[in-house]
Motif scaffolding. Structure first.
Motif, PDB file in Angstrom:
ATOM      1  N   CYS A 174       0.823  -1.202   0.000  1.00 53.25           N
ATOM      2  CA  CYS A 174       0.000   0.000   0.000  1.00 53.25           C
ATOM      3  C   CYS A 174       0.866   1.265   0.000  1.00 53.25           C
ATOM      4  O   CYS A 174       1.840   1.346   0.755  1.00 53.25           O
ATOM      5  CB  CYS A 174      -0.883  -0.015   1.237  1.00 53.25           C
ATOM      6  SG  CYS A 174      -1.959   1.390   1.367  1.00 53.25           S
ATOM      7  N   HIS A 205       0.200   3.967   1.268  1.00 54.17           N
ATOM      8  CA  HIS A 205       0.089   4.713   2.522  1.00 54.17           C
ATOM      9  C   HIS A 205       1.195   4.322   3.490  1.00 54.17           C
ATOM     10  O   HIS A 205       2.020   5.148   3.857  1.00 54.17           O
ATOM     11  CB  HIS A 205      -1.286   4.506   3.178  1.00 54.17           C
ATOM     12  CG  HIS A 205      -1.341   5.027   4.584  1.00 54.17           C
ATOM     13  ND1 HIS A 205      -1.849   4.304   5.624  1.00 54.17           N
ATOM     14  CD2 HIS A 205      -0.898   6.190   5.120  1.00 54.17           C
ATOM     15  CE1 HIS A 205      -1.730   5.011   6.747  1.00 54.17           C
ATOM     16  NE2 HIS A 205      -1.159   6.161   6.461  1.00 54.17           N
ATOM     17  N   ALA A 206       1.239   3.088   3.898  1.00 56.83           N
ATOM     18  CA  ALA A 206       2.244   2.702   4.888  1.00 56.83           C
ATOM     19  C   ALA A 206       2.775   1.301   4.646  1.00 56.83           C
ATOM     20  O   ALA A 206       3.216   0.624   5.570  1.00 56.83           O
ATOM     21  CB  ALA A 206       1.663   2.804   6.297  1.00 56.83           C
ATOM     22  N   GLY A 207       2.703   0.870   3.388  1.00 55.01           N
ATOM     23  CA  GLY A 207       3.338  -0.397   3.048  1.00 55.01           C
ATOM     24  C   GLY A 207       2.549  -1.637   3.427  1.00 55.01           C
ATOM     25  O   GLY A 207       3.083  -2.734   3.410  1.00 55.01           O
ATOM     26  N   GLY A 208       1.281  -1.485   3.775  1.00 53.83           N
ATOM     27  CA  GLY A 208       0.468  -2.622   4.206  1.00 53.83           C
ATOM     28  C   GLY A 208       0.107  -3.550   3.055  1.00 53.83           C
ATOM     29  O   GLY A 208       0.378  -3.269   1.881  1.00 53.83           O
ATOM     30  N   CYS A 266      -7.617  -1.306   1.655  1.00 55.72           N
ATOM     31  CA  CYS A 266      -6.352  -1.862   2.151  1.00 55.72           C
ATOM     32  C   CYS A 266      -6.610  -2.685   3.424  1.00 55.72           C
ATOM     33  O   CYS A 266      -7.406  -2.303   4.286  1.00 55.72           O
ATOM     34  CB  CYS A 266      -5.361  -0.750   2.435  1.00 55.72           C
ATOM     35  SG  CYS A 266      -3.826  -1.358   3.170  1.00 55.72           S
ATOM     36  N   TRP A 287      -4.829  -3.033   5.925  1.00 59.05           N
ATOM     37  CA  TRP A 287      -4.373  -2.431   7.181  1.00 59.05           C
ATOM     38  C   TRP A 287      -5.313  -1.329   7.647  1.00 59.05           C
ATOM     39  O   TRP A 287      -6.121  -1.536   8.530  1.00 59.05           O
ATOM     40  CB  TRP A 287      -2.938  -1.902   7.031  1.00 59.05           C
ATOM     41  CG  TRP A 287      -1.905  -2.987   7.120  1.00 59.05           C
ATOM     42  CD1 TRP A 287      -2.116  -4.337   6.999  1.00 59.05           C
ATOM     43  CD2 TRP A 287      -0.506  -2.818   7.354  1.00 59.05           C
ATOM     44  NE1 TRP A 287      -0.927  -5.006   7.133  1.00 59.05           N
ATOM     45  CE2 TRP A 287       0.069  -4.117   7.355  1.00 59.05           C
ATOM     46  CE3 TRP A 287       0.331  -1.716   7.551  1.00 59.05           C
ATOM     47  CZ2 TRP A 287       1.444  -4.309   7.550  1.00 59.05           C
ATOM     48  CZ3 TRP A 287       1.685  -1.919   7.741  1.00 59.05           C
ATOM     49  CH2 TRP A 287       2.224  -3.208   7.747  1.00 59.05           C
ATOM     50  N   HIS A 288      -5.218  -0.158   7.081  1.00 59.22           N
ATOM     51  CA  HIS A 288      -5.984   0.972   7.624  1.00 59.22           C
ATOM     52  C   HIS A 288      -7.264   1.237   6.842  1.00 59.22           C
ATOM     53  O   HIS A 288      -7.973   2.190   7.133  1.00 59.22           O
ATOM     54  CB  HIS A 288      -5.123   2.235   7.641  1.00 59.22           C
ATOM     55  CG  HIS A 288      -3.783   2.013   8.275  1.00 59.22           C
ATOM     56  ND1 HIS A 288      -2.629   1.912   7.546  1.00 59.22           N
ATOM     57  CD2 HIS A 288      -3.437   1.815   9.562  1.00 59.22           C
ATOM     58  CE1 HIS A 288      -1.595   1.693   8.362  1.00 59.22           C
ATOM     59  NE2 HIS A 288      -2.059   1.613   9.586  1.00 59.22           N
ATOM     60  N   GLY A 289      -7.509   0.445   5.819  1.00 52.77           N
ATOM     61  CA  GLY A 289      -8.792   0.525   5.131  1.00 52.77           C
ATOM     62  C   GLY A 289      -8.944   1.670   4.155  1.00 52.77           C
ATOM     63  O   GLY A 289     -10.064   1.990   3.763  1.00 52.77           O
ATOM     64  N   TRP A 290      -7.861   2.306   3.719  1.00 54.48           N
ATOM     65  CA  TRP A 290      -8.022   3.348   2.704  1.00 54.48           C
ATOM     66  C   TRP A 290      -8.547   2.701   1.424  1.00 54.48           C
ATOM     67  O   TRP A 290      -8.199   1.571   1.103  1.00 54.48           O
ATOM     68  CB  TRP A 290      -6.683   4.055   2.438  1.00 54.48           C
ATOM     69  CG  TRP A 290      -6.183   4.870   3.595  1.00 54.48           C
ATOM     70  CD1 TRP A 290      -6.550   4.762   4.907  1.00 54.48           C
ATOM     71  CD2 TRP A 290      -5.202   5.915   3.543  1.00 54.48           C
ATOM     72  NE1 TRP A 290      -5.862   5.675   5.664  1.00 54.48           N
ATOM     73  CE2 TRP A 290      -5.025   6.398   4.854  1.00 54.48           C
ATOM     74  CE3 TRP A 290      -4.451   6.490   2.502  1.00 54.48           C
ATOM     75  CZ2 TRP A 290      -4.135   7.429   5.153  1.00 54.48           C
ATOM     76  CZ3 TRP A 290      -3.560   7.506   2.811  1.00 54.48           C
ATOM     77  CH2 TRP A 290      -3.416   7.982   4.120  1.00 54.48           C
TER      78      TRP A 290
HETATM   79  S1  FES Z   1      -1.073   0.783   4.695  1.00 54.11           S
HETATM   80 FE1  FES Z   1      -2.780   0.695   3.394  1.00 54.11          FE
HETATM   81  S2  FES Z   1      -4.176   2.076   4.235  1.00 54.11           S
HETATM   82 FE2  FES Z   1      -2.441   2.236   5.499  1.00 54.11          FE
END
Ligand code: FES
Lengths: 124, 367
Positions: A51, A53-56, A86, A88-91
């Motif tokens: 991802c 955003h933060a690699g999820g 995603c 992880w954080h659902g973006w």
């Molecule tokens: S790592 Fe994907 S939404 Fe944060």
């Protein structure tokens, strides 16, 4: 992009096209990268399973729809089957384009896909 | 190597607690009303429902079940992958006992959850350390439980929900802090417990949406910090440390500036307090980082954290397997602080031994 020497087909072989039902996905290790291949209404798309955003683990999240923009308190559910949330954080990301719905400056990495003789190839 | 100060290990069903309950409470859990079906845990739910569920969807065990219930998956996704030296387990639903009106039921469930933690988790892996969940609405029962199980060498802190009936400095709660100080354990308040008898999660009355509420629940942290300092809990118990888990961090400097200013004007209200609230906080209050605020320009965050001596007051946490997980490799901590924040501050707080010589571990997997 030209496939590296030794790859006889366009891109990297991911799976047979009938391995993924509409709405389904497979996760494959292709050219050293984890990639998600999605079937959205019979069309195939590939996204990097990482991802922005933060690699999820982006491609392990649920495929859903979402609320369409509205000015009043209405809840119009749309883009059904075209959104990847995603893990992880659902973006939310649009599967076809990698567009990130909550942050337009962000984009998930997508790869072109070629389907040939019932086989799905990802152009990495 | 990191020490992760907020890891959630779960049961798949509250019925897993039956063997750890005395007969009457076993009967209640086995036959009585439960809030969400036979597997649910007795608690009053918060008024906001997460529209996606609040778990990382890649943390669902392969055979199904609750994220956090499968040790092997936790090992792969967290302990081995991030080279975790210690993971501080907080349980998951256990802290919600604070929402129950019946203090006896709340304490019985807390005791069962602690025995479950010891029996089902702590022996599995030397990296796992446990939290003692207590029912704050039953201070005497909570103190007794801290003294009962606080002897266990792998139980490293007392934990309560941040949602509460009153701010935690209130003398009503002192037996809890006394027992914790006596056992040499810090007391942690973890985000949660916003329902039932804990009727005031925010000052305005409840917000409407989950994301709106989630961002605002740091308000409970503000109230507890102010209350503990104002009531002089740390003056009475100079060894005590209080940890806020998952309550945000960037608000603390602003609140301490305000507390300092008002204290200077009205010191006479609290004659037991002879130093500035910010000085007390620096010595006694600790915060876990996750979910660390994410401003566009990280310098804005770092200058706020400098004001609370973040290098010494912050403890890294992932919140695995919850949806707002922070990745230790990506978390935006000033590079010079990383050793302390990702490890050494926790080692000090929990009095953990110095690093072991390379422990045998399975190969970290990456995806
Ligand atoms: S790592 Fe994907 S939404 Fe944060």
């Amino acid at each position: 992009m030209t496939p590296p020497a030794g790859e006889h087909r366009p891109g990297f072989y991911a799976c047979r096209s009938d391995e993924i039902e509409p709405g389904g996905r497979v996760i494959r290790e292709l050219n050293g990268r984890s990639v998600g291949v999605f079937n959205v209404d019979g069309r195939f798309y590939a996204l990097r399973n990482r991802c922005p955003h933060a690699g999820g683990a982006l491609c392990l999240g649920p495929v859903t729809g979402t609320t369409l923009p509205a000015r009043d308190f209405s809840f119009v559910y749309g883009m059904q089957g075209r959104i990847l949330r995603c893990a992880w954080h659902g973006w939310e990301f649009e599967i076809a384009t990698g567009r990130c719905l909550p942050d337009p400056r962000m984009r998930a990495k997508t790869y072109p896909v070629v389907v040939e003789d019932g086989a799905v190839y990802v152009m990495i | 190597m990191i020490i992760d100060c907020d890891v959630h290990n779960s049961w798949n069903s509250s019925q897993e607690l039956l063997p750890y309950l005395p007969p009457y409470w076993r009967d209640v859990l086995a036959r009585g009303e439960l809030p969400g079906g036979r597997d649910s845990f007795p608690h009053a739910h918060r008024p906001w429902l997460h529209p996606e569920g609040f778990m990382r969807t890649d943390a669902i065990p392969p055979g199904g079940g609750t994220p956090g219930s499968d040790y092997e998956l936790m090992r792969t996704q967290l302990l081995d992958r991030y080279d975790v030296e210690y993971a501080i387990l907080g349980g998951d639903e256990g802290i919600e006992v604070s929402t129950l009106a019946n203090p006896h039921l709340a304490s019985a469930l807390a005791r069962a959850a602690n025995d479950w933690m010891v029996q089902e988790w702590l022996g599995r892996d030397p990296r796992l350390k446990g939290s003692i969940v207590v029912a704050p609405q039953d201070p005497a029962g909570a103190a007794e439980e801290i003294r009962r199980i606080g002897e266990h060498p792998d139980m490293v802190q007392v934990i309560v929900s941040s949602g509460s009936q009153r701010p935690y400095g209130d003398p009503f709660y002192w037996p809890i802090f006394q027992a914790a100080a006596e056992m040499g354990l810090p007391v942690a308040a973890h985000l949660g417990g916003q329902g039932g008898v804990n009727a005031n999660p925010t000052g305005t009355g409840p917000p409407s949406y989950f994301w709106e509420a989630h961002a605002l629940l740091c308000e409970t942290g503000m109230g507890h910090v102010a209350s503990l300092i104002a009531h002089g809990v740390f003056e009475k118990l100079p060894e005590l440390r209080f940890l806020l888990i998952e309550c945000g961090v960037a608000w603390l400097p602003a609140i301490l500036w305000r507390l300092d200013a008002d204290y200077k004007a009205l010191r006479k209200e609290t004659p037991w307090l002879d130093r500035l609230p910010s000085d007390v906080a620096r010595e006694h209050i600790r915060l876990t980082t996750q979910p660390l605020e994410q401003p566009k320009d990280v310098r804005h965050l770092w200058s706020a954290l400098e004001a609370i001596d973040g290098e010494r007051t912050l403890l890294f946490a992932t919140d695995y397997p919850h949806w707002d997980f922070d990745d230790p490799d990506r978390v935006r901590i000033p590079p010079a602080w990383r050793d302390r924040v990702l490890r050494e501050n926790a080692r000090e707080l929990y009095r953990l031994p110095p690093p072991r010589a390379a422990a045998p571990q399975t190969q970290a997997s990456t995806s």
